[in-house]
Write a protein that holds these residues in place. Structure first.
Motif, short mmCIF file in Angstrom:
data_model
loop_
_atom_site.label_atom_id
_atom_site.label_comp_id
_atom_site.label_asym_id
_atom_site.label_seq_id
_atom_site.Cartn_x
_atom_site.Cartn_y
_atom_site.Cartn_z
N VAL A 44 19.84 37.61 75.63
CA VAL A 44 20.46 38.89 75.96
C VAL A 44 19.51 39.75 76.77
N TRP A 45 18.21 39.70 76.41
CA TRP A 45 17.22 40.43 77.20
C TRP A 45 17.15 39.91 78.63
N VAL A 46 17.32 38.60 78.80
CA VAL A 46 17.34 38.04 80.16
C VAL A 46 18.52 38.62 80.93
N GLY A 47 19.69 38.69 80.27
CA GLY A 47 20.85 39.28 80.92
C GLY A 47 20.63 40.74 81.29
N ILE A 48 20.04 41.49 80.38
CA ILE A 48 19.74 42.90 80.65
C ILE A 48 18.75 43.01 81.81
N GLY A 49 17.74 42.14 81.82
CA GLY A 49 16.76 42.16 82.90
C GLY A 49 17.38 41.88 84.25
N LEU A 50 18.26 40.88 84.32
CA LEU A 50 18.96 40.58 85.56
C LEU A 50 19.78 41.78 86.03
N ALA A 51 20.51 42.39 85.08
CA ALA A 51 21.38 43.51 85.42
C ALA A 51 20.59 44.72 85.92
N VAL A 52 19.49 45.04 85.25
CA VAL A 52 18.70 46.22 85.62
C VAL A 52 17.95 46.00 86.93
N LEU A 53 17.33 44.84 87.09
CA LEU A 53 16.58 44.58 88.32
C LEU A 53 17.49 44.52 89.54
N GLN A 54 18.73 44.09 89.36
CA GLN A 54 19.66 44.09 90.49
C GLN A 54 19.83 45.49 91.06
N ILE B 21 19.55 48.73 96.02
CA ILE B 21 20.62 48.38 96.96
C ILE B 21 21.66 49.49 97.08
N ASN B 22 21.96 50.18 95.99
CA ASN B 22 23.02 51.17 96.06
C ASN B 22 22.58 52.46 96.73
N VAL B 23 21.30 52.62 96.95
CA VAL B 23 20.84 53.73 97.79
C VAL B 23 21.39 53.54 99.20
N GLY C 71 26.41 44.69 81.09
CA GLY C 71 27.15 45.53 82.01
C GLY C 71 26.81 47.00 81.83
N LEU C 72 26.65 47.43 80.58
CA LEU C 72 26.25 48.81 80.30
C LEU C 72 24.88 49.09 80.91
N ALA C 73 23.94 48.16 80.73
CA ALA C 73 22.59 48.33 81.29
C ALA C 73 22.64 48.40 82.81
N GLN C 74 23.50 47.59 83.42
CA GLN C 74 23.59 47.55 84.87
C GLN C 74 24.07 48.88 85.43
N TRP C 75 25.08 49.45 84.81
CA TRP C 75 25.62 50.71 85.30
C TRP C 75 24.70 51.88 85.00
N LEU C 76 24.00 51.86 83.87
CA LEU C 76 23.04 52.93 83.59
C LEU C 76 21.87 52.87 84.57
N ALA C 77 21.44 51.66 84.93
CA ALA C 77 20.38 51.51 85.93
C ALA C 77 20.87 52.01 87.29
N ASN C 78 22.11 51.69 87.61
CA ASN C 78 22.72 52.16 88.85
C ASN C 78 22.72 53.69 88.88
N THR D 255 20.72 56.05 91.57
CA THR D 255 21.52 56.92 92.41
C THR D 255 21.18 58.39 92.19
N MET D 256 20.98 58.76 90.93
CA MET D 256 20.70 60.15 90.58
C MET D 256 19.33 60.59 91.08
N THR D 257 18.37 59.68 91.08
CA THR D 257 17.00 60.07 91.41
C THR D 257 16.69 60.01 92.90
N PHE D 258 17.52 59.33 93.70
CA PHE D 258 17.18 59.18 95.11
C PHE D 258 17.04 60.52 95.86
N PRO D 259 17.99 61.48 95.70
CA PRO D 259 17.79 62.75 96.41
C PRO D 259 16.49 63.43 96.04
N MET D 260 16.09 63.33 94.78
CA MET D 260 14.83 63.95 94.35
C MET D 260 13.63 63.19 94.92
N LEU D 261 13.71 61.85 94.93
CA LEU D 261 12.64 61.06 95.55
C LEU D 261 12.53 61.40 97.03
#
Length: 479
Positions: free
Chosen positions: A275-285, A290-292, A421-428, A432-438
């Motif tokens: 499950v951690w591998v799945g979370i890692g794949l989702a977060v690193l994606q 990419i969504n920036v 999926g939850l981890a992927q969207w939270l990472a997204n 997305t939220m931090t890019f304007p500040m960065l």
């Protein structure tokens, strides 16, 4: 959750060729959800300036206006599997189609950030559900021998949605003069950019009325006669009964899945390693940024000195090359395998992101702080950005979703996919939220340097944690 939404059964037989067009047709209809997923994600790209002016928002509120839909995505992805197990895959997809249409209409009529965020979160529920259920449905009606290729259609659909949102934004802004100018009926262009999505959303809704329910869901709820009719259409009369028995045997061997199935006393924080591998794949994606490009591409290129019109055109080009990269993945994923594609993508993204970080960090600035890419810097940045998009959509874009759908054991597939999926969207959301500040604090060079770091990190993650799943039946997955 009562039944893993991505459950499929193994079979040693191939479906009759006469059934393949039907499988492709219903898979394509399900993939419209992926198209709307992409369109909803990309349409915000050309509307950021309009939102700033209409809602008088600063960088923090602008970031939340853009990222708010992702909170809905996280909730939608987390609960979609459970709802689909209770009510069926098709009914939940139908509700998602209606939410897509309502969100697009509502975002366009909003007069303040609160209204806009409400409608975008509704759309987020639809995006999150589609991100889980569209590939789930496809996997349940597709033979194992080309599961990887058919599952990759989801990413092609997502990128196609992004491409057409970029194209629509470009066309509307070009005709109006800018995203802030009046396009039609006395209303600004940025509002029409949202309203265009209503048409594909209604098309998705009407198309879903003509596809069958998943045979695995039908058998799980005791509707055997209807399930056998669907299986006959999918695999032919000779195999329908055998396939039904295989699915029933799998269902009968399982206890009702629950979220606690992912727990393991010996695992990190009490969670199974797989499950951690799945979370890692989702977060690193998502952490490779990419969504920036997808959400803020227009802002990004305007910050680098391009005009709004040129920036929107660059988005169209990026969307086009993304589709081409995904098509290549479909052709090779079941031959080359998942892990090699991830490694190629990680290395390619590390180099291209590093190049962009260097170009933007060393770019000249005007007295007002505006970047100016002089000499070869502009073409280098443009080529590196598009190569980055190609590498992502050749690898992490489609392969992450394919692996999440097949890497988990049957018993935990639904729960593990929900958590990933939850981890992927939270990472997204975080990216997305931090890019304007960065952008305001460390500039484009610093932002892309951070994403390059995560691309490098993903190389070691794949080498150490990810195991190949090519050619394995779902029943063979362990963890």
């Amino acid at each position: 959750m009562t039944t893993p939404p991505l459950q499929a059964t193994a079979t040693s037989h191939h479906p009759d060729n006469n059934n393949t067009p039907f499988i492709i047709l219903i898979s394509a209809i399900a993939a419209i959800g992926g198209f709307l997923f992409g369109y909803d994600s990309g349409v915000i790209n050309g509307t950021v300036d309009g939102l700033k002016e209409a809602f008088h928002s600063d960088s923090l509120l602008t970031g939340f206006n853009v990222a708010s839909t992702l909170l809905g995505c996280a909730v939608g992805a987390f609960i979609a599997g459970n709802l689909a197990d209770k009510f069926g895959r098709r009914p939940i997809l139908i509700v998602s189609a209606l939410l897509f249409a309502l969100s697009a209409w509502g975002a366009g009529i909003s007069h303040n950030s609160l209204e806009f965020i409400f409608f975008r979160v509704l759309g987020g529920f639809a995006v999150g559900a589609a991100s889980v259920l569209c590939p789930a449905y496809i996997s349940e009606v597709t033979p194992a021998r080309y599961r990887g290729a058919m599952s990759s259609i989801q990413q092609v659909a997502i990128i196609s949605g992004l491409f057409f949102s970029f194209l629509s934004n470009y066309f509307i802004a070009h005709k109006a003069g800018s995203s802030l100018a009046i396009f039609a009926w006395g209303l600004p262009a940025w509002r029409w950019m949202f309203w265009v999505q209503v048409l594909p959303a209604l098309t998705f809704f009407l198309s879903l009325l003509f596809i069958p329910e998943s045979p695995r869901y039908l058998l799980a709820v005791g509707k055997s006669a209807i399930a056998r009719g669907v299986l006959t259409k999918l695999f032919g009369a000779q195999e329908a009964e055998e396939k039904a028995l295989e699915i029933k045997a799998t269902i009968n061997s399982e206890h009702p899945p629950k979220l606690s199935d992912i727990l393991d006393v010996g695992g990190l924080m009490g969670i199974r390693p797989i499950v951690w591998v799945g979370i890692g794949l989702a977060v690193l994606q998502q952490f490779v940024g990419i969504n920036v490009v997808f959400y803020y591409g227009s802002v990004l290129w305007q910050s680098a000195g391009f005009t709004e019109s040129d920036s929107l055109l660059i988005n169209v080009i990026s969307g086009g090359v993304s589709i081409g990269a995904c098509i290549v993945t479909i052709l090779v994923i079941d031959r080359i395998g998942r892990k090699p594609l991830l490694l190629i993508g990680s290395l390619g993204m590390a180099v291209t992101l590093g190049t962009m970080a260097w170009v933007f960090a060393t770019a000249a600035k005007s007295a007002g702080g505006q970047l100016h890419l002089v000499g070869n810097a502009g073409p280098i940045a443009l080529v590196a950005a598009n190569l980055y998009v190609i590498f992502f959509n050749f690898s992490w874009g489609p392969v992450m979703w394919v692996m999440l759908g097949e890497m988990f054991p049957n018993q935990i597939r639904g729960s593990a996919l929900a958590v990933s999926g939850l981890a992927q969207w939270l990472a997204n959301f975080a990216i997305t939220m931090t890019f304007p500040m960065l952008l305001s604090r460390v500039g484009l060079g610093g932002a892309y340097g951070l994403y390059a770091f995560f691309a490098i990190l993903s190389v070691f993650f794949v080498l150490r944690a990810v195991h190949e799943t090519k050619g394995m039946e779902l029943e063979q997955m362990q963890g």
